[in-house]
Design an enzyme around this catalytic site. Structure first.
Site, PDB file in Angstrom:
ATOM      1  N   ASP A 102       0.828  -1.199   0.000  1.00  0.00           N
ATOM      2  CA  ASP A 102       0.000   0.000   0.000  1.00  0.00           C
ATOM      3  C   ASP A 102       0.871   1.262   0.000  1.00  0.00           C
ATOM      4  OD1 ASP A 102      -2.328   1.432  -0.017  1.00  0.00           O
ATOM      5  OD2 ASP A 102      -2.794   1.129   2.101  1.00  0.00           O
ATOM      6  N   ASN A 155     -10.437  -2.598  -6.532  1.00  0.00           N
ATOM      7  CA  ASN A 155      -9.580  -1.671  -7.273  1.00  0.00           C
ATOM      8  C   ASN A 155     -10.133  -1.277  -8.637  1.00  0.00           C
ATOM      9  OD1 ASN A 155      -6.401  -3.008  -6.037  1.00  0.00           O
ATOM     10  ND2 ASN A 155      -7.700  -1.369  -5.242  1.00  0.00           N
TER      11      ASN A 155
END
Length: 246
Positions: free
Chosen positions: A22, A70
C-alpha cells in the site's frame, strides 16, 4: 546485513509471508508525479523483496497486487495496473526461473484482460517445475468472494452426494479456497500506515501475526522486511492456547 540474515535464519523464518503493498499513489503524490509512477516504482520493490525472501528461506510470498475493489479506480490507472504483470514478468521472469522461484496466482480471472492473463500464465508455465519460494500474486482477489464461492462449492458437493454435511470441518473447508495448496500466512505485512485487512485472506489470516509500518511501499527496503521478521520472531504464537509457564 549478512550477519543479521544469518541470525534470522537460525530463529525460525515464517514459512508464508503475505504483504498488502500500500502507498504507491501517496508516494507519487508527494513527488508531484502521476499515480502510475508510484506503481512502477513499487514494482521494483517486488523484485528486491522476492530476492531477499527467497534468500531467507521463506516458502511462500503472497502479494496483494489488485483487489476486486480496485476496479473503482480511474480507468487510466486500472489499465496501467493491468499492464504491470507483463512489464514485471517480461523483465524478471528469466531471473525467477534461474532463482528457482515458482509463480502462482489467486483471484478471479474472468474480468482480467487477456494480455494480463497471458503474462501470468506464461510465468506459471515457465516456473512450474521450480521447487523454491512460491511467488503468489493475489490479482483481482477479494476474500469475501472467495469464501462465498467456496460455500457454494461445498453446498454443490453436498447436494451431489460427493460430501457429507457432517464431514465438513475447518480443514476440509480450507480445501475449497484458492489457497488450498498453500499453508496459511505466518506473517502479514501492510505498508503505508493503514491498519486494516481490506478484504484480504480473511479466513487464512485467523492466527497470523500482523506487522504494520508507515513506510510507503515504494520506500519499503530489505531492512524493513528483516524488521518485520524479527518482530515476528519475538512474539509468542499460542494459537488460542497457553504457554507452559502460564
Amino acid at each position: 546485513m549478512e550477519e543479521r540474515i544469518k541470525v534470522i535464519q537460525n530463529n525460525g523464518v515464517p514459512a508464508h509471508i503475505a504483504i498488502i503493498m500500500d502507498g504507491n499513489g501517496r508516494w507519487a503524490k508527494k513527488r508531484a508525479l502521476p499515480r502510475v509512477a508510484g506503481h512502477h516504482e513499487g514494482m521494483k520493490v517486488v523484485r528486491k523483496i522476492t530476492r531477499l525472501a527467497n534468500k531467507l528461506g521463506v516458502k511462500v510470498l503472497t502479494l496483494y497486487a489488485f483487489s476486486t475493489e480496485n476496479w473503482k479506480r480511474p480507468k487510466s490507472e486500472v489499465d496501467y495496473l493491468m499492464k504491470l504483470p507483463e512489464e514485471f514478468l517480461g523483465t524478471f521472469l528469466p531471473e525467477l526461473v534461474d532463482e528457482n522461484v515458482k509463480v502462482q496466482m489467486i483471484g478471479d480471472r474472468t474480468n482480467l484482460p487477456s494480455h494480463t492473463i497471458a503474462a501470468i500464465d506464461k510465468a506459471i508455465h515457465d516456473t512450474k517445475n521450480n521447487t523454491g519460494i512460491i511467488l503468489n500474486f493475489a490479482l483481482n482477489y477479494g476474500s469475501r468472494a472467495e469464501i462465498l464461492h467456496a460455500v457454494q462449492h461445498v453446498l454443490k458437493d453436498i447436494n451431489n452426494g460427493i460430501l457429507k454435511e457432517e464431514d465438513l470441518s475447518e480443514q476440509l473447508f480450507s480445501n475449497y479456497l484458492m489457497t488450498h495448496d498453500l499453508p496459511d500466512p505466518d506473517l502479514l505485512i501492510r505498508t503505508s500506515g493503514e491498519i486494516r485487512l481490506s478484504n484480504f485472506m480473511l479466513w487464512q489470516l485467523a492466527y497470523t501475526e500482523f506487522w504494520f509500518t508507515n513506510v510507503l511501499w515504494p520506500d519499503f527496503k530489505e531492512v524493513h522486511l528483516l524488521e518485520a521478521i524479527e518482530a515476528f520472531q519475538s512474539r509468542s504464537r499460542r494459537f488460542g492456547g497457553l504457554q507452559s509457564e502460564e
